[in-house]
Design a protein around this motif. Structure first.
Motif, short mmCIF file in Angstrom:
data_model
loop_
_atom_site.label_atom_id
_atom_site.label_comp_id
_atom_site.label_asym_id
_atom_site.label_seq_id
_atom_site.Cartn_x
_atom_site.Cartn_y
_atom_site.Cartn_z
N LEU A 265 7.21 -1.89 9.07
CA LEU A 265 7.51 -2.70 7.71
C LEU A 265 8.80 -3.19 7.84
CD1 LEU A 265 5.61 -0.45 5.19
CD2 LEU A 265 4.83 -2.86 5.90
N PRO A 266 9.16 -4.37 7.05
CA PRO A 266 10.38 -4.90 6.80
C PRO A 266 11.11 -3.73 6.30
CG PRO A 266 8.74 -6.05 5.49
CD PRO A 266 8.29 -5.03 6.08
N LEU A 270 10.57 -5.07 -2.30
CA LEU A 270 11.09 -4.73 -3.67
C LEU A 270 9.68 -4.59 -4.45
CD1 LEU A 270 13.95 -6.85 -4.04
CD2 LEU A 270 14.11 -4.49 -3.52
N THR A 271 8.73 -5.37 -4.29
CA THR A 271 7.64 -5.41 -5.28
C THR A 271 6.44 -5.05 -4.46
OG1 THR A 271 7.11 -7.64 -4.83
CG2 THR A 271 8.86 -7.28 -6.35
N LEU A 275 4.82 -5.64 -0.42
CA LEU A 275 4.24 -4.46 0.07
C LEU A 275 2.81 -4.96 0.87
CD1 LEU A 275 4.65 -1.80 1.37
CD2 LEU A 275 3.74 -0.94 -0.80
N ALA A 276 2.02 -5.57 -0.24
CA ALA A 276 0.59 -5.85 0.24
C ALA A 276 0.84 -7.01 1.37
CB ALA A 276 -0.02 -6.43 -1.12
N GLU A 277 1.69 -8.03 1.04
CA GLU A 277 1.87 -9.03 2.22
C GLU A 277 2.40 -8.70 3.51
OE1 GLU A 277 1.25 -12.31 2.14
OE2 GLU A 277 0.56 -12.08 -0.23
N ALA A 278 2.92 -7.36 3.26
CA ALA A 278 3.49 -6.88 4.66
C ALA A 278 2.56 -6.03 5.32
CB ALA A 278 4.94 -6.11 4.46
N ILE A 279 1.71 -5.34 4.64
CA ILE A 279 0.70 -4.48 5.26
C ILE A 279 -0.43 -5.23 5.65
CG2 ILE A 279 -0.93 -2.71 4.62
CD1 ILE A 279 0.97 -1.41 2.97
N LEU A 280 -0.94 -6.18 5.07
CA LEU A 280 -2.13 -6.90 5.11
C LEU A 280 -2.45 -7.17 6.91
CD1 LEU A 280 -4.53 -7.43 3.17
CD2 LEU A 280 -3.49 -9.83 3.18
#
Ligand SMILES: Nc1ncnc2c1ncn2[C@@H]1O[C@H](COP(=O)(O)OP(=O)(O)OP(=O)(O)O)[C@@H](O)[C@H]1O
Ligand SMILES: [Mg+2]
Length: 286
Positions: A265-266, A270-271, A275-280
């Motif tokens: 993950l980056p 912060l939000t 996090l959802a964008e990074a995990i998807l």
């Protein structure tokens, strides 16, 4: 331009015995040099006793430096002749809304500050109108502050400060005594004042979710500034923050824990949306 500038600021709390002999000196601020740009939103973080409130009180001359200087738009807080102008420029909001309310009607409460500054009556009412509108409390103007919720009282206190037309508001844990809704109301109000009226905001808080949108975070420890950067820069330093007994936003914490377990993950999330964008994408790969 910097509206607030502290240079090598020091503040000592001095305790004396009955004969006025110094028995204890507690250095609460220890060499703080800070420049805060006009129009910016700066949050100050730090665990209990790190010096945040002391720093806040030096910014409008409630406390005078033991060493170094505080300049507000170039005016030195140690200069008696400038104190009134400095207090016009920097308004303060404190933790307990009940201690800040003085009048029996919301509109009188908001008008109290400008009246004290000698603003002509007609202009006072214009300012009261504008300030109540800015904090979204116009509908309550003829109510008694005693009947308001904590968040609403705090918005009235903020309107009272706004009616004095400050260039900067310093808020020392304004949400500490509020429920989650009240906290949101107050932070939304302050953010809006910063964005639409260009008021410089210095926000002291223990709630990390409140500072994600700030331009800059200043972290204090033991009277010193030990981190200074954007929320993304500061919250990337999760381990150091934990060592300082500070929290990070929930999404930052979760991302950190996932990274510890090998999820790529980056560095600073912060939000929950981020996090959802990074995990998807990782999810889809499997
Ligand atoms: N009136 C006082 N007399 C003596 N020492 C004081 C006084 N007020 C604060 N201090 C000391 O100065 C230091 C800084 O306190 P300060 O209240 O500025 O911290 P803070 O970061 O605002 O803490 P908190 O998060 O608990 O509000 C602490 O060591 C504290 O004990
Ligand atoms: Mg404090």
């Amino acid at each position: 331009m910097a509206i607030i500038e502290t240079k090598e600021l020091e503040f000592d709390y001095v305790t004396r015995d009955e004969e006025a002999k110094v028995t204890e000196v507690d250095r609460a601020i220890d060499g703080v040099s800070l420049q805060i740009e006009a129009g910016s939103f700066v949050a100050i973080l730090g665990h209990n006793g790190s010096g945040k409130s002391t720093l806040a009180k030096t910014l409008n001359g409630i406390l005078l430096p033991s060493g170094g200087t505080v300049l507000i738009s170039g005016m030195n807080t140690a200069d008696d002749a400038k104190l009134l102008d400095i207090r016009r420029e920097v308004g303060m909001v404190f933790q307990n809304p009940d201690n800040q309310i003085i009048a029996n009607l919301v509109e009188d409460d908001v008008g109290f500050g400008p009246e004290n500054l000698g603003v002509p009556t007609e202009e006072i009412w214009q300012r009261v109108d504008a300030a109540l509108k800015a904090v979204g409390m116009t509908a309550f103007r003829l109510k008694s502050p005693n009947h308001l919720s904590g968040g609403q009282k705090q918005r009235v206190a903020i309107a009272g400060v706004m009616a004095m037309h400050p260039k900067c508001i310093v808020l020392d844990e304004p949400t500490a005594m509020l429920d989650p809704n009240g906290r949101k109301e107050v932070i939304r109000t302050v953010t809006e004042l910063n964005r639409s009226e260009g008021v410089t905001v210095v926000l002291i808080t223990h709630y990390m979710e409140e500072v994600i949108g700030a331009d800059r975070l200043v972290v204090m420890d033991d009277g010193k500034v030990i981190m200074d950067g954007t929320p993304r820069e500061v919250f990337a330093r999760v381990e150091e923050l934990k060592r300082l007994r500070l929290d990070v936003p929930q999404a930052t914490e979760l991302a950190y824990e996932l990274k510890q377990r090998g999820v790529s993950l980056p560095d600073s999330v912060l939000t929950m949306e981020e996090l959802a964008e990074a995990i998807l994408p990782l999810w889809k790969e499997n």
